[in-house]
Design a protein around this motif. Structure first.
Motif, short mmCIF file in Angstrom:
data_model
loop_
_atom_site.label_atom_id
_atom_site.label_comp_id
_atom_site.label_asym_id
_atom_site.label_seq_id
_atom_site.Cartn_x
_atom_site.Cartn_y
_atom_site.Cartn_z
N GLY A 8 0.82 -1.20 0.00
CA GLY A 8 0.00 0.00 0.00
C GLY A 8 0.84 1.24 0.00
N LEU A 9 0.18 2.37 0.25
CA LEU A 9 0.83 3.67 0.31
C LEU A 9 0.98 4.06 1.77
CD1 LEU A 9 1.79 6.38 -0.95
CD2 LEU A 9 -0.62 7.08 -0.98
N VAL A 10 2.19 4.47 2.14
CA VAL A 10 2.45 4.85 3.53
C VAL A 10 3.40 6.04 3.53
CG1 VAL A 10 4.38 3.24 3.76
CG2 VAL A 10 3.12 3.95 5.79
N GLN A 11 3.29 6.88 4.54
CA GLN A 11 4.19 8.02 4.66
C GLN A 11 5.55 7.59 5.20
OE1 GLN A 11 2.22 10.97 7.08
NE2 GLN A 11 1.01 11.73 5.36
N LEU A 16 4.26 -1.08 7.51
CA LEU A 16 3.39 -1.99 6.76
C LEU A 16 3.78 -3.42 7.13
CD1 LEU A 16 3.25 -0.61 3.09
CD2 LEU A 16 1.34 -0.73 4.71
N ARG A 17 2.81 -4.31 7.03
CA ARG A 17 3.08 -5.73 7.24
C ARG A 17 2.64 -6.51 6.02
NH1 ARG A 17 0.13 -10.19 11.03
NH2 ARG A 17 1.96 -11.34 11.74
N LEU A 18 3.57 -7.18 5.39
CA LEU A 18 3.27 -8.01 4.24
C LEU A 18 3.08 -9.45 4.71
CD1 LEU A 18 5.88 -6.72 1.63
CD2 LEU A 18 3.61 -5.81 2.18
N LEU A 79 6.43 -10.11 6.62
CA LEU A 79 7.50 -9.12 6.62
C LEU A 79 6.97 -7.85 7.27
CD1 LEU A 79 10.46 -8.60 5.75
CD2 LEU A 79 9.52 -7.46 3.71
N GLN A 80 7.40 -7.61 8.49
CA GLN A 80 7.02 -6.39 9.19
C GLN A 80 8.02 -5.31 8.82
OE1 GLN A 80 4.34 -5.70 11.29
NE2 GLN A 80 5.09 -3.58 11.19
N MET A 81 7.53 -4.22 8.25
CA MET A 81 8.40 -3.15 7.77
C MET A 81 8.11 -1.88 8.57
SD MET A 81 8.18 -3.83 3.65
CE MET A 81 6.46 -3.37 3.56
N ASN A 82 9.08 -1.43 9.32
CA ASN A 82 8.96 -0.22 10.13
C ASN A 82 9.92 0.85 9.63
OD1 ASN A 82 7.13 -1.62 11.81
ND2 ASN A 82 8.78 -2.33 13.15
N SER A 83 9.69 2.07 10.07
CA SER A 83 10.55 3.20 9.70
C SER A 83 10.79 3.24 8.19
CB SER A 83 11.90 3.10 10.44
OG SER A 83 11.70 3.07 11.84
N LEU A 84 9.73 3.12 7.46
CA LEU A 84 9.84 3.04 6.00
C LEU A 84 10.37 4.34 5.42
CD1 LEU A 84 6.64 0.97 5.32
CD2 LEU A 84 8.93 0.38 4.49
N LYS A 85 11.14 4.19 4.35
CA LYS A 85 11.77 5.32 3.66
C LYS A 85 11.31 5.33 2.20
CE LYS A 85 15.99 4.50 6.35
NZ LYS A 85 17.44 4.20 6.27
N GLN A 117 2.65 -3.96 -4.35
CA GLN A 117 3.31 -2.67 -4.43
C GLN A 117 3.38 -2.01 -3.06
OE1 GLN A 117 4.66 -0.91 -7.24
NE2 GLN A 117 5.40 0.47 -5.64
N VAL A 118 4.58 -1.56 -2.72
CA VAL A 118 4.80 -0.75 -1.52
C VAL A 118 5.29 0.62 -1.97
CG1 VAL A 118 6.19 -0.44 0.56
CG2 VAL A 118 5.28 -2.71 -0.02
N THR A 119 4.57 1.66 -1.61
CA THR A 119 4.94 3.02 -1.97
C THR A 119 5.08 3.85 -0.71
OG1 THR A 119 3.75 2.85 -4.07
CG2 THR A 119 4.32 5.06 -3.31
N VAL A 120 6.24 4.45 -0.54
CA VAL A 120 6.51 5.29 0.63
C VAL A 120 6.67 6.73 0.13
CG1 VAL A 120 7.95 5.68 2.65
CG2 VAL A 120 7.70 3.36 1.71
#
Length: 122
Positions: A8-11, A16-18, A79-85, A117-120
């Motif tokens: 998804g879209l995240v700031q 996000l968790r895949l 896949l837990q994704m934190n502090s996304l860039k 799709q992952v969009t930051v």
């Protein structure tokens, strides 16, 4: 069959968790990996895990921010994704293979999910 969910879209700074559901899992595959591919770039291994024992591998670019885990009973990998860039923006794929979690080449993986799709972006 592998099916990935959760993109998804995240700031920037968000999480996000895949999830990747592996139906019909065979014992010929002992590892799972999450790859990503950004436009114009090669597909790269982000993280990998062994079904047995749960040993993990992370690319340097995601260490300390991403966590890979698995649920053997559900044949699902997360896949837990934190502090996304913004640099994490890519299509993310899950894959199943036979071999070592430390070998990052896609050729080791036989089965692939459809990509999410992952969009930051702010």
């Amino acid at each position: 069959q592998l099916q990935a969910f959760g993109g998804g879209l995240v700031q920037p700074g968000g999480s996000l968790r895949l999830s990747c559901a592996y139906s019909g899992r065979t014992f010929s595959t002992n590892i799972m990996g999450w790859f990503r591919q950004a436009p114009g770039k090669e597909r790269e291994l982000v993280a990998a895990i062994r079904w047995s024992g749960g040993s993990t591998y992370y690319a340097d670019s995601v260490k300390g921010r991403f966590t890979i885990s698995r649920d053997n009973a559900k044949n699902t990998v997360y896949l837990q994704m934190n502090s996304l860039k913004p640099g994490d923006t890519a299509v993310h794929y899950c894959a199943a293979g036979q071999g070592s979690i430390y070998y990052p080449h896609p050729s080791q993986y036989n089965y692939w999910g459809q990509g999410t799709q992952v969009t930051v972006s702010s």
